[in-house]
Design an enzyme around this catalytic site. Structure first.
Site, PDB file in Angstrom:
ATOM      1  N   ASN A 104       0.944  -1.282   0.137  1.00 20.90           N
ATOM      2  CA  ASN A 104       0.168  -0.089   0.050  1.00 20.90           C
ATOM      3  C   ASN A 104       0.824   1.144  -0.054  1.00 20.90           C
ATOM      4  O   ASN A 104       1.990   1.384   0.422  1.00 20.90           O
ATOM      5  CB  ASN A 104      -0.928  -0.117   1.040  1.00 20.90           C
ATOM      6  N   HIS A 121       5.775  -0.283  -2.851  1.00 15.83           N
ATOM      7  CA  HIS A 121       5.258   0.463  -3.846  1.00 15.83           C
ATOM      8  C   HIS A 121       5.379   2.112  -3.853  1.00 15.83           C
ATOM      9  O   HIS A 121       4.698   2.631  -4.487  1.00 15.83           O
ATOM     10  CB  HIS A 121       3.608  -0.327  -4.295  1.00 15.83           C
ATOM     11  N   GLY A 189      -4.929  -8.893   3.402  1.00 18.20           N
ATOM     12  CA  GLY A 189      -5.679  -8.061   2.626  1.00 18.20           C
ATOM     13  C   GLY A 189      -5.111  -7.879   1.363  1.00 18.20           C
ATOM     14  O   GLY A 189      -5.010  -6.804   0.746  1.00 18.20           O
ATOM     15  N   SER A 191      -4.443  -9.791  -2.572  1.00 15.74           N
ATOM     16  CA  SER A 191      -5.060 -10.845  -3.545  1.00 15.74           C
ATOM     17  C   SER A 191      -3.820 -11.571  -4.200  1.00 15.74           C
ATOM     18  O   SER A 191      -3.992 -12.867  -4.745  1.00 15.74           O
ATOM     19  CB  SER A 191      -5.468 -10.230  -4.906  1.00 15.74           C
TER      20      SER A 191
HETATM   21  N1  APR Z   1     -10.518  -7.470   5.292  1.00 15.20           N
HETATM   22  C1  APR Z   1      -9.644  -8.339   4.727  1.00 15.20           C
HETATM   23  N2  APR Z   1      -9.406  -8.618   3.362  1.00 15.20           N
HETATM   24  C2  APR Z   1     -10.071  -7.420   2.549  1.00 15.20           C
HETATM   25  C3  APR Z   1     -10.996  -6.631   3.147  1.00 15.20           C
HETATM   26  C4  APR Z   1     -11.113  -6.451   4.367  1.00 15.20           C
HETATM   27  N3  APR Z   1     -11.802  -5.846   4.718  1.00 15.20           N
HETATM   28  N4  APR Z   1     -11.409  -6.155   2.011  1.00 15.20           N
HETATM   29  C5  APR Z   1     -11.089  -6.575   0.874  1.00 15.20           C
HETATM   30  N5  APR Z   1     -10.193  -7.601   1.021  1.00 15.20           N
HETATM   31  C6  APR Z   1      -9.417  -8.344   0.224  1.00 15.20           C
HETATM   32  C7  APR Z   1      -9.813  -8.754  -1.164  1.00 15.20           C
HETATM   33  O1  APR Z   1     -10.504 -10.103  -1.061  1.00 15.20           O
HETATM   34  C8  APR Z   1      -8.684  -8.975  -1.896  1.00 15.20           C
HETATM   35  O2  APR Z   1      -7.965 -10.466  -1.811  1.00 15.20           O
HETATM   36  O3  APR Z   1      -8.087  -7.625  -0.039  1.00 15.20           O
HETATM   37  C9  APR Z   1      -7.478  -8.054  -1.307  1.00 15.20           C
HETATM   38  C10 APR Z   1      -7.282  -6.897  -2.162  1.00 15.20           C
HETATM   39  O4  APR Z   1      -6.678  -7.288  -3.405  1.00 15.20           O
HETATM   40  P1  APR Z   1      -6.084  -5.923  -4.457  1.00 15.20           P
HETATM   41  O5  APR Z   1      -7.152  -5.078  -4.198  1.00 15.20           O
HETATM   42  O6  APR Z   1      -5.609  -6.798  -5.461  1.00 15.20           O
HETATM   43  O7  APR Z   1      -4.922  -5.438  -3.544  1.00 15.20           O
HETATM   44  P2  APR Z   1      -3.673  -5.618  -3.491  1.00 15.20           P
HETATM   45  O8  APR Z   1      -3.384  -7.374  -3.110  1.00 15.20           O
HETATM   46  O9  APR Z   1      -2.701  -4.830  -2.502  1.00 15.20           O
HETATM   47  O10 APR Z   1      -2.999  -5.391  -4.838  1.00 15.20           O
HETATM   48  C11 APR Z   1      -1.335  -5.587  -5.217  1.00 15.20           C
HETATM   49  O11 APR Z   1      -1.791  -4.484  -7.218  1.00 15.20           O
HETATM   50  O12 APR Z   1      -2.909  -2.782  -8.503  1.00 15.20           O
HETATM   51  C12 APR Z   1      -1.446  -3.008  -8.031  1.00 15.20           C
HETATM   52  O13 APR Z   1       0.068  -1.454  -6.921  1.00 15.20           O
HETATM   53  C13 APR Z   1      -1.175  -2.158  -6.755  1.00 15.20           C
HETATM   54  O14 APR Z   1      -0.317  -2.606  -4.750  1.00 15.20           O
HETATM   55  C14 APR Z   1      -1.266  -2.993  -5.515  1.00 15.20           C
HETATM   56  C15 APR Z   1      -1.094  -4.403  -6.075  1.00 15.20           C
END
Ligand code: APR
Length: 252
Positions: A104, A121, A189, A191
């Site tokens: 994040n 990032h 949190g 993906s």
């Molecule tokens: N509690 C726990 N998990 C949660 C919650 C919550 N309240 N809300 C959403 N999630 C989970 C979703 O199920 C998902 O698996 O958080 C995850 C968010 O995934 P992404 O939106 O893909 O975010 P992230 O994994 O950080 O993405 C990685 O991708 O776009 C690039 O640079 C950006 O740093 C980012 C990277």
């Protein structure tokens, strides 16, 4: 395993750990009102990443990119750290070595009080002058001028890693070192789709760490996790911490 038993198992694994890493993604900030990128209501469901989070997007339309970042900075300031960030900050004192590795850019772990943080990032509150290449903190919310300029008159850009850009080498090397050396990794949190960050939990597992996943739904890490607890991070982490404090005080 019922969710309650999973929380007990997570506590047991953490009680045994001396070196803990918390690896976080956008989901940990969701309860601060900040949209995630993927999944329900994810930003990449509404916008094209190519139009907002690449050097080419910025070159073509710096105003549009900065409007998006200005909106995100306002959301972050409005929401602030949530109980998940605050709990992770409190957990730090319970372990000899405790680090946060985050994908994040919102700065909410630091705002919540965490000290040992690796931002893979970059950070949305720092900018880089395109002319002088100097990096500095830039906290103005909302922006008075879009796109904002450096004092030298040149364009400035967010100091974040865009698609197609190299990751900060020092941070990524440190992150892999900490992952290889930890006894337990909380994966919260994310993906677990974007490399090289997505390899960190697998590297930790290969080197003997227990993996505790907290997410709304299964991810690629679920297959190697010792325990995957499905629910909101802002509810699950305080529950784990409360039990952990109880176990540690009982064990005193
Ligand atoms: N509690 C726990 N998990 C949660 C919650 C919550 N309240 N809300 C959403 N999630 C989970 C979703 O199920 C998902 O698996 O958080 C995850 C968010 O995934 P992404 O939106 O893909 O975010 P992230 O994994 O950080 O993405 C990685 O991708 O776009 C690039 O640079 C950006 O740093 C980012 C990277």
């Amino acid at each position: 395993m019922a969710e309650d038993e999973k929380i007990t198992e997570a506590c047991r694994l953490l009680e045994e750990a001396k070196n803990v890493v918390v690896f976080t993604g956008a989901g940990i900030s969701a309860e601060s009102g900040i949209p995630t990128f993927r999944g329900k209501d994810g930003m990449w469901e509404k916008y094209r990443a190519e139009d907002l989070a690449t050097p080419y997007a910025f070159e073509n339309d710096p105003k549009k990119v900065w409007e998006w970042y200005d909106w995100r900075r306002q959301k972050i300031q409005e929401g602030g750290p949530n109980p998940a960030h605050l709990t992770i900050a409190k957990m730090e004192k319970n372990f000899p070595n405790f680090s946060v590795i985050t994908q994040n850019v919102d700065g909410l772990h630091r705002k919540a009080g965490s000290k040992n943080i690796i931002e893979l990032h970059g950070n949305i509150w720092r900018v880089r002058c395109l002319e002088e290449q100097k990096i500095f903190e830039f906290l103005e919310v909302p922006l008075s001028e879009i796109p904002p300029k450096c004092k030298c008159g040149s364009l400035i850009r967010p100091d974040v890693v865009w698609f197609g850009e190299a990751m900060p080498q020092k941070e990524i090397s440190q992150a892999f070192l900490l992952s290889e050396e930890c006894d337990s990794m909380l994966v919260v949190g994310t993906s677990v789709l974007v490399q090289p960050a997505a390899s960190l939990p697998f590297s930790a597992k290969t080197n003997g760490a227990s993996i505790i996943e907290i997410n709304l739904a299964a991810t690629p890490v679920s297959s190697i996790a010792n325990v995957s607890i499905f629910g909101k991070a802002g509810e699950i982490l305080p529950e784990i911490f409360q039990r952990l404090e109880q176990c540690l005080s009982d064990g005193m």
